[in-house]
Design a protein around this motif. Structure first.
Motif, PDB file in Angstrom:
ATOM      1  N   GLN A  73      60.349   7.799  51.106  1.00 38.74           N
ATOM      2  CA  GLN A  73      60.203   7.917  49.649  1.00 38.74           C
ATOM      3  C   GLN A  73      58.735   7.978  49.242  1.00 38.74           C
ATOM      4  O   GLN A  73      58.357   8.740  48.361  1.00 38.74           O
ATOM      5  CB  GLN A  73      60.864   6.702  48.956  1.00 38.74           C
ATOM      6  N   TRP A 118      74.955   5.655  58.488  1.00 42.65           N
ATOM      7  CA  TRP A 118      74.318   6.433  57.422  1.00 42.65           C
ATOM      8  C   TRP A 118      75.282   7.485  56.847  1.00 42.65           C
ATOM      9  O   TRP A 118      74.887   8.360  56.057  1.00 42.65           O
ATOM     10  CB  TRP A 118      73.028   7.084  57.959  1.00 42.65           C
ATOM     11  N   HIS A 156      75.305   8.347  53.212  1.00 39.84           N
ATOM     12  CA  HIS A 156      73.985   8.716  52.684  1.00 39.84           C
ATOM     13  C   HIS A 156      73.473   7.640  51.701  1.00 39.84           C
ATOM     14  O   HIS A 156      73.436   6.491  52.079  1.00 39.84           O
ATOM     15  CB  HIS A 156      74.038  10.125  52.082  1.00 39.84           C
ATOM     16  N   GLU A 157      73.130   8.004  50.479  1.00 36.99           N
ATOM     17  CA  GLU A 157      72.475   7.010  49.604  1.00 36.99           C
ATOM     18  C   GLU A 157      73.393   5.851  49.256  1.00 36.99           C
ATOM     19  O   GLU A 157      72.917   4.810  48.817  1.00 36.99           O
ATOM     20  CB  GLU A 157      71.903   7.668  48.327  1.00 36.99           C
ATOM     21  N   TRP A 158      74.720   5.969  49.457  1.00 43.65           N
ATOM     22  CA  TRP A 158      75.592   4.817  49.201  1.00 43.65           C
ATOM     23  C   TRP A 158      76.081   4.157  50.491  1.00 43.65           C
ATOM     24  O   TRP A 158      77.003   3.359  50.472  1.00 43.65           O
ATOM     25  CB  TRP A 158      76.730   5.141  48.237  1.00 43.65           C
ATOM     26  N   GLN A 199      80.481   4.742  45.841  1.00 41.56           N
ATOM     27  CA  GLN A 199      79.825   5.543  44.811  1.00 41.56           C
ATOM     28  C   GLN A 199      79.719   4.743  43.503  1.00 41.56           C
ATOM     29  O   GLN A 199      78.694   4.775  42.819  1.00 41.56           O
ATOM     30  CB  GLN A 199      80.601   6.853  44.578  1.00 41.56           C
ATOM     31  N   TYR A 242      76.974   2.215  43.796  1.00 45.52           N
ATOM     32  CA  TYR A 242      75.655   2.847  43.672  1.00 45.52           C
ATOM     33  C   TYR A 242      75.321   3.070  42.196  1.00 45.52           C
ATOM     34  O   TYR A 242      74.211   2.775  41.732  1.00 45.52           O
ATOM     35  CB  TYR A 242      75.646   4.184  44.426  1.00 45.52           C
ATOM     36  N   THR A 273      72.121   1.189  40.453  1.00 50.01           N
ATOM     37  CA  THR A 273      70.913   1.979  40.169  1.00 50.01           C
ATOM     38  C   THR A 273      70.898   2.556  38.762  1.00 50.01           C
ATOM     39  O   THR A 273      69.851   2.999  38.292  1.00 50.01           O
ATOM     40  CB  THR A 273      70.796   3.174  41.149  1.00 50.01           C
ATOM     41  N   PRO A 275      75.152   9.099  41.843  1.00 55.76           N
ATOM     42  CA  PRO A 275      74.720   9.409  43.209  1.00 55.76           C
ATOM     43  C   PRO A 275      74.551  10.915  43.411  1.00 55.76           C
ATOM     44  O   PRO A 275      75.189  11.707  42.726  1.00 55.76           O
ATOM     45  CB  PRO A 275      75.860   8.863  44.079  1.00 55.76           C
ATOM     46  N   LYS A 276      73.660  11.260  44.338  1.00 60.33           N
ATOM     47  CA  LYS A 276      73.440  12.685  44.632  1.00 60.33           C
ATOM     48  C   LYS A 276      74.679  13.296  45.291  1.00 60.33           C
ATOM     49  O   LYS A 276      74.994  14.454  45.081  1.00 60.33           O
ATOM     50  CB  LYS A 276      72.223  12.812  45.564  1.00 60.33           C
TER      51      LYS A 276
END
Ligand SMILES: C[S@@+](CC[C@H](N)C(=O)[O-])C[C@H]1O[C@@H](n2cnc3c(N)ncnc32)[C@H](O)[C@@H]1O
Length: 245
Positions: free
Chosen positions: A25, A151, A154-156, A168, A171, A175, A179-180
């Motif tokens: 990041q 992983w 992914h982001e979640w 999801q 997430y 945040t 989510p993406k």
């Protein structure tokens, strides 16, 4: 000596890649440049790319394509999502979907796809297109994060182990952002066992190697053990060779 100077697999290589991911990041350029050199080294373990046509399918902002060009290849980036390309994609980038590449049959010496397969719904058609554009004897590099990898969400991740909907929602709650990735829309639950069975059954490619892309040891063994491999491989790297038609 490879461009990164690392032996693959080795503990120092895996640790360096892991540290780069941790700072992704803050310093995406260094992280992706290192990853690109590492992946290009993995490709060049099967032959130098200088003078070769290297097709990067779903290559995002083009860090792999830049690295292949730096090594003397004719690297061509194909990316369907203009947002992923960023402000300065490599020149002559083609906006195109991996399901339908604007390339003649057998036009690439190397077809490269890093972390794209988990984003396509139809794994088999995507692989067919990679095989179609690769010349007989050419190399196909495909790596992807399988669904049950730590992983996989992914982001979640790692909350995907409790189910995608719950992960999801968590997430979003944590945040305040959407989510993406949404399972079934732009992230798909591909598994290692069925993917290996599918690849072995194909008559247009032969499987040269199936291994964990990042593990420092037992990188091939881990991908062989049914069940365990779905959790322990993290990211499956397939090296395929295009067969003569
Ligand atoms: C996680 S990113 C990986 C980017 C880059 N290959 C890397 O490893 O850093 C997934 C990429 O797959 C691309 N993608 C998704 N569906 C695709 C498709 N059908 N054909 C080609 N690329 C696709 C996305 O646009 C995105 O750039």
């Amino acid at each position: 000596m490879t461009a990164t100077g690392f032996k693959d697999p080795s503990l120092s290589r895996s640790l360096t890649l892991f540290r780069a991911f941790l700072h992704e990041q803050r310093d995406p350029e260094s992280c992706y440049a290192l990853l690109a050199r590492d992946a290009a080294d993995q490709v060049e373990a099967y032959g130098k790319v200088a003078g070769k046509v290297v097709v990067d399918v779903g290559g995002g902002s083009g860090h792999f394509t830049r690295e292949f060009r730096a090594r003397g290849a004719q690297g061509i980036l194909f990316e369907p999502d203009t947002r992923e390309l960023g402000p300065s994609p490599p020149h002559a980038t083609v906006v195109a979907d991996g399901y339908l590449l604007p390339l003649a049959d057998a036009s690439a010496d190397v077809t490269f796809s890093s972390n794209v397969l988990e984003h396509v719904a139809d794994r088999d058609t995507f692989l067919s297109e990679l095989a179609r554009v690769t010349r007989p004897g050419g190399l196909i590099y495909v790596s992807f994060t399988n669904w049950l990898s730590p992983w996989g969400g992914h982001e979640w991740a790692p909350w995907h182990y409790l189910g995608a909907a719950r992960a999801q929602a968590r997430y979003r709650r944590r945040t305040g952002r959407a989510p993406k990735h949404t399972l079934g829309e732009n992230l798909f639950a591909h598994h290692i066992g069925p993917t290996l069975r599918h690849v072995r059954a194909r008559d247009d490619v032969t499987l040269v190697s199936a291994r964990s892309r990042y593990w420092p040891f037992l990188h091939q063994a881990v991908a062989r053990v049914p069940g365990v491999r779905e959790f322990a491989t993290w990211n499956l790297l397939l090296i395929l060779r295009r067969c003569a038609p």
